[in-house]
Scaffold this active site. Structure first.
Site, PDB file in Angstrom:
ATOM      1  N   HIS A 563       0.828  -1.203   0.000  1.00  0.00           N
ATOM      2  CA  HIS A 563       0.000   0.000   0.000  1.00  0.00           C
ATOM      3  C   HIS A 563       0.864   1.257   0.000  1.00  0.00           C
ATOM      4  O   HIS A 563       0.482   2.286  -0.520  1.00  0.00           O
ATOM      5  CB  HIS A 563      -0.896   0.043   1.240  1.00  0.00           C
ATOM      6  CG  HIS A 563      -1.797  -1.133   1.372  1.00  0.00           C
ATOM      7  ND1 HIS A 563      -2.792  -1.404   0.473  1.00  0.00           N
ATOM      8  CD2 HIS A 563      -1.859  -2.119   2.301  1.00  0.00           C
ATOM      9  CE1 HIS A 563      -3.427  -2.519   0.843  1.00  0.00           C
ATOM     10  NE2 HIS A 563      -2.876  -2.966   1.935  1.00  0.00           N
ATOM     11  N   HIS A 592       5.502   6.737   6.868  1.00  0.00           N
ATOM     12  CA  HIS A 592       5.187   6.248   5.525  1.00  0.00           C
ATOM     13  C   HIS A 592       4.662   7.413   4.691  1.00  0.00           C
ATOM     14  O   HIS A 592       4.445   8.503   5.218  1.00  0.00           O
ATOM     15  CB  HIS A 592       4.152   5.135   5.613  1.00  0.00           C
ATOM     16  CG  HIS A 592       2.878   5.610   6.217  1.00  0.00           C
ATOM     17  ND1 HIS A 592       2.616   5.506   7.574  1.00  0.00           N
ATOM     18  CD2 HIS A 592       1.811   6.264   5.685  1.00  0.00           C
ATOM     19  CE1 HIS A 592       1.433   6.046   7.822  1.00  0.00           C
ATOM     20  NE2 HIS A 592       0.927   6.523   6.695  1.00  0.00           N
ATOM     21  N   HIS A 594       2.258   9.168   1.289  1.00  0.00           N
ATOM     22  CA  HIS A 594       1.076   9.141   0.415  1.00  0.00           C
ATOM     23  C   HIS A 594       1.374  10.023  -0.791  1.00  0.00           C
ATOM     24  O   HIS A 594       1.827  11.146  -0.629  1.00  0.00           O
ATOM     25  CB  HIS A 594      -0.150   9.682   1.142  1.00  0.00           C
ATOM     26  CG  HIS A 594      -0.502   8.853   2.341  1.00  0.00           C
ATOM     27  ND1 HIS A 594      -1.326   7.761   2.270  1.00  0.00           N
ATOM     28  CD2 HIS A 594      -0.115   8.960   3.634  1.00  0.00           C
ATOM     29  CE1 HIS A 594      -1.434   7.214   3.473  1.00  0.00           C
ATOM     30  NE2 HIS A 594      -0.712   7.930   4.322  1.00  0.00           N
ATOM     31  N   HIS A 617       3.421  10.625   6.897  1.00  0.00           N
ATOM     32  CA  HIS A 617       2.823  10.435   8.215  1.00  0.00           C
ATOM     33  C   HIS A 617       3.826   9.789   9.155  1.00  0.00           C
ATOM     34  O   HIS A 617       4.297   8.680   8.893  1.00  0.00           O
ATOM     35  CB  HIS A 617       1.579   9.543   8.104  1.00  0.00           C
ATOM     36  CG  HIS A 617       0.442  10.236   7.421  1.00  0.00           C
ATOM     37  ND1 HIS A 617      -0.599   9.579   6.819  1.00  0.00           N
ATOM     38  CD2 HIS A 617       0.195  11.564   7.252  1.00  0.00           C
ATOM     39  CE1 HIS A 617      -1.447  10.465   6.313  1.00  0.00           C
ATOM     40  NE2 HIS A 617      -0.978  11.678   6.554  1.00  0.00           N
ATOM     41  N   THR A 700      -6.011   6.572   8.298  1.00  0.00           N
ATOM     42  CA  THR A 700      -6.622   6.836   6.984  1.00  0.00           C
ATOM     43  C   THR A 700      -6.687   5.583   6.125  1.00  0.00           C
ATOM     44  O   THR A 700      -6.963   5.649   4.936  1.00  0.00           O
ATOM     45  CB  THR A 700      -5.874   7.955   6.236  1.00  0.00           C
ATOM     46  OG1 THR A 700      -4.550   7.484   5.949  1.00  0.00           O
ATOM     47  CG2 THR A 700      -5.792   9.221   7.053  1.00  0.00           C
ATOM     48  N   THR A 701      -6.390   4.439   6.726  1.00  0.00           N
ATOM     49  CA  THR A 701      -6.543   3.158   6.019  1.00  0.00           C
ATOM     50  C   THR A 701      -7.345   2.219   6.911  1.00  0.00           C
ATOM     51  O   THR A 701      -7.393   2.421   8.116  1.00  0.00           O
ATOM     52  CB  THR A 701      -5.182   2.498   5.759  1.00  0.00           C
ATOM     53  OG1 THR A 701      -4.480   2.418   7.000  1.00  0.00           O
ATOM     54  CG2 THR A 701      -4.375   3.285   4.768  1.00  0.00           C
TER      55      THR A 701
HETATM   56 ZN   LIG Z   1      -0.747   7.577   6.344  1.00  0.00          ZN
END
Ligand SMILES: [Zn+2]
Length: 792
Positions: A563, A592, A594, A617, A700-701
């Site tokens: 992801h 990680h 985005h 993040h 957010t996942t």
């Molecule tokens: Zn994130």
């Protein structure tokens, strides 16, 4: 003395506004009395003449919305101008001998009610400037086009900016408009304003010292300006010059640039890529946005201006160049055919790199050529496009109109009112029935032209019906944009490598997550759009303390979990976040990223609707058994050049582009990934003044766990388009979740957010009374038009 009324929709600082201000100043110089009416005027964003008392500005009808949820700008502008003209004719205590308007012809029939002549300045037929893809849009434009032709034909005289536009005008309107009423009034250079300007060379310091021949292109970063022609011509020129000559030759591409406008951003990136593909980095420089004073310096330093647009209606840049005694090479199309004298004040040639390069070579080989052409250019401009000439022509037109007053019949007006009434109803239906996205609007989503049927309102009250429809429309468009473009999200805490959960950003995208993960439908979800005007400045908020962030000796594992890319510190590392009302000390568990498919999307959080290309993040947690999370979010923003601080990190990312790739024990100084206050971060820990927003949200996942304390830094970190490419090489093409509803949550900040341009874009679905206001406005308008119609 003649009393003149001038109307203009939005008195900003564009080309049309410059012209209207020149018209007013020109007429005043001929001793006419004049009022300038507008729907909008901002003291901070306008021409001097409109704020220094030189012109009498009257602002009316600004209460009518400029757009509806970011759309229908044109329709709203029409209505605002119609209301403005109704005010002038029926409610204003002043009476005028003549009316002058531009851009929007719909107000002409109303002005004609006063039985006074109307002069219309047509910059370009509006109907040629819009695209029409769907049947409904075609129908809608058919009505609007009819209205444009009909209302324009009612003007006693129409002025256009060039012979070229006059020809276009004739082709567009054909027999519907008597072409003998159409005259040419060239825009003026207004040398009176330019005369006193002082050239301050110290303002510009990016011109390489060895440059002998500087070429200059001045145009906004828009595709229709054909800027790539200047760059390709430069590449071709290289083959015509000696190495020494080439090293002393440089092109500056300077142009208006607004990062909220997608086309500006995209086109700039394309041009930047072109420069790299052609290996012209040392001979081409881009300048995005500049002051008038800087423009003068560039003009003064250059030997020739390249004007690349084709079929430009008029083009003021060649005039500016010639006035500055610099020749211009332009395409032999459109306005430049009327402004540049080929071989005398510049060169006109075909829009090919070969022809442009041939002419450019002349300036390299004959160092004094520009002086000779430049002098003639200046004489030509003052003699033909000077302010005196302009004012006199305008004065003559006014006199001519006053001498032959044309009668207006009531029949005409009634017909117009019926058409107008129909158009407004049509527009109203259009508004609630179809969605059409305009790429150029800030905050626009990435779906073009998607029709959404909203004819079946579910539960809604009569009064809120427009709100409901508009919100549904926006929501559906937004959902579409997620499916088509793939918008994205977080990914990490739950999905460990090799354990890809049943979710992703495409087929099992964010809209399907709640099927399996109930919490994803909760009321405190992340990310969100942060509307600065809703942010409360928390004066009691203490500093954010980041400990161990600046410790280059810590080693990290970098993995791809299907992801996103996850970076985890070695187990012995002690990196913490505390302070800022966090109630506890949180340990950094991992961080990680985005990203998006292109440079104008990627971030999960948005600020006033603006998306950023990358968001990192930093996920912190407390120790078991009571595990709570606090996430630090950092936004990245596009800049032209590489951010050297990121180079090492990005080269590591480049080695972990899919799930099979993994690297361990790398040293990373993560303070370099934060905004530029590294010096404030000590390995020993220290408080510092990072600005941030704070709210309660979720992961957010999936599983979208709530109860997460979010700290989002408000200062973005810079990154270049080339550096972003690393993420786009990834097996995951994008990974951001769309913003979620706020549901009344509070957002606080440790600072007072600064309001910039474009802050008026907001999420209409969150503010119900806006929609109701709009509804009331439309009802009011319909009723008032009906009454008007009835009275005729
Ligand atoms: Zn994130």
């Amino acid at each position: 003395m003649v009393k003149i009324c001038v109307l203009h929709p939005d008195l900003g600082i564009g080309g049309a506004e410059r012209l209207i201000v020149d018209i007013c100043v020109g007429l005043k110089s001929k001793h006419h009395d004049l009022d300038l009416y507008t729907n909008y005027h901002d003291d901070k964003r306008c021409f001097d003449e409109t704020r220094n008392g030189q012109l009498n500005i009257i602002v009316k009808c600004s209460w009518f919305p400029r757009h509806v949820f970011g759309r229908f700008y044109a329709l709203c502008a029409y209505i605002r101008m119609i209301l403005l003209s109704l005010y002038i004719v029926y409610f204003s205590s002043s009476t005028y001998d003549i009316y002058i308007c531009d851009q929007i012809s719909a107000c002409i029939p109303i002005l004609k009610q006063s039985q006074k002549p109307v002069l219309f300045y047509c910059h370009y037929p509006d109907q040629l400037l819009t695209k029409r893809q769907t049947l409904l849009k075609k129908l809608y434009r058919y009505v609007i086009d009819y209205l444009e032709a009909y209302t324009t034909s009612l003007a006693d005289k129409t002025l256009v900016n060039s012979q070229y536009t006059r020809d276009i005008f004739q082709q567009t309107f054909g027999k519907r408009i008597d072409i003998s009423t159409v005259d040419i009034l060239y825009p003026t250079i207004n040398e009176i304003n330019l005369k006193d300007q002082i050239i301050d060379n110290s303002l510009v310091n990016n011109i390489p010292p060895n440059v002998k021949t500087l070429f200059l292109s001045i145009n906004r970063y828009e595709r229709k300006k054909d800027l790539q022609l200047a760059i390709q011509a430069m590449a071709h020129l290289q083959s015509l010059l000696t190495d020494e000559q080439w090293q002393q030759t440089h092109l500056f591409v300077i142009g208006g640039y607004d990062r909220r406008i997608t086309e500006n951003v995209e086109y700039y990136l394309e041009l930047d890529r072109l420069v790299h593909d052609l290996s012209l980095e040392s001979n081409v420089t881009f300048v995005q946005s500049f002051t008038d004073q800087k423009k003068l310096v560039y003009l003064n330093r250059c030997k020739c201006v390249l004007y690349t647009p084709q079929y430009e209606h008029f083009g003021i840049v060649p005039l500016e160049a010639m006035y500055a005694e610099r020749p211009c090479i332009a395409t032999n199309t459109g306005g430049p055919l009327e402004t540049i004298l080929d071989g005398k004040t510049g060169y006109l040639c075909k829009a090919t790199k070969e022809q442009f390069a041939e002419k450019m070579k002349l300036f390299v080989n004959q160092p004094h050529l520009y002086l000779e052409l430049g002098k003639q250019g200046r004489r030509h401009v003052i003699g033909n496009f000077g302010f005196q000439i302009f004012s006199q022509k305008l004065h003559d037109f006014v006199q001519e109109l006053l001498e032959r007053r044309k009668e207006t019949t009531t029949k005409n007006s009634r017909r117009f009112m019926i058409v107008l009434f129909g158009a407004v109803i049509f527009g109203y239906l259009f508004l609630i029935n179809t969605g059409e996205r305009e790429l150029n609007k800030p905050n626009a989503y990435l779906v073009i032209n998607y029709r959404v049927s909203l004819l079946t309102p579910r539960t809604c009250q009569q009064g809120a019906i427009v709100t409901f429809w508009a919100c549904q429309l926006r929501k559906q468009l937004f959902d579409m944009s997620i499916r088509e473009e793939g918008i994205f999200c977080d990914t990490t805490l739950t999905a460990t490598p090799g354990h890809s959960a049943h979710w992703d950003y495409e087929h099992n995208g964010p809209d399907t997550w709640p099927h399996e993960y109930e919490q994803c439908e909760g009321n405190s979800q992340s990310p969100i759009n942060i509307q600065k005007r809703q942010v409360r400045h928390d004066l009691t908020m203490d500093n954010l303390i980041l400990n161990g962030y600046k410790n280059a000796s810590i080693t990290w594992n970098i993995t791809h979990n299907g992801h996103t890319i996850v970076v985890t510190p070695s187990s012995t590392a002690k990196i913490t976040m505390s302070g800022a009302k966090l109630l506890d000390t949180f340990n950094l568990a991992q961080f990680h990223m985005h990203w998006g498919l292109n440079a104008y999307q990627g971030s999960e959080h948005t600020i006033d609707g603006r998306k950023y290309p990358l968001e990192i993040h930093f996920v912190h947690s407390t120790t078991p058994p009571d595990i709570r999370y606090a996430v630090l979010g950092v936004l990245y923003e596009l800049q032209g050049t590489d951010n050297s601080q990121l180079s090492d990190f990005l080269s590591m990312i480049n080695q972990t582009l899919n799930e099979t790739m993994k690297i361990g024990l790398q040293s990373i100084d993560i303070s370099k990934l934060l905004p530029t206050m590294h010096s404030n971060l000590h390995s020993s820990g220290s408080g510092h003044n990072l600005k941030f927003y704070r709210y309660n949200g979720s992961l957010t996942t999936p599983p979208c766990k709530e109860g997460i304390t979010w700290t989002l830094l408000s200062t973005p970190v810079a990154i270049s388009a080339r550096q972003l490419q690393v993420f786009r090489n990834n097996s995951v093409k994008w990974n951001f979740r769309p913003t979620q509803k706020l549901h009344g949550r509070n957002i606080t900040a440790n600072h007072q957010p600064e309001f910039g341009e474009g802050d008026d874009e907001h999420d209409g679905c969150e503010t119900k009374n806006k929609g109701t206001k709009l509804n009331n406005t439309i009802v009011f308008l319909l009723v008032s038009l009906f009454i008007n119609l009835h009275n005729l």
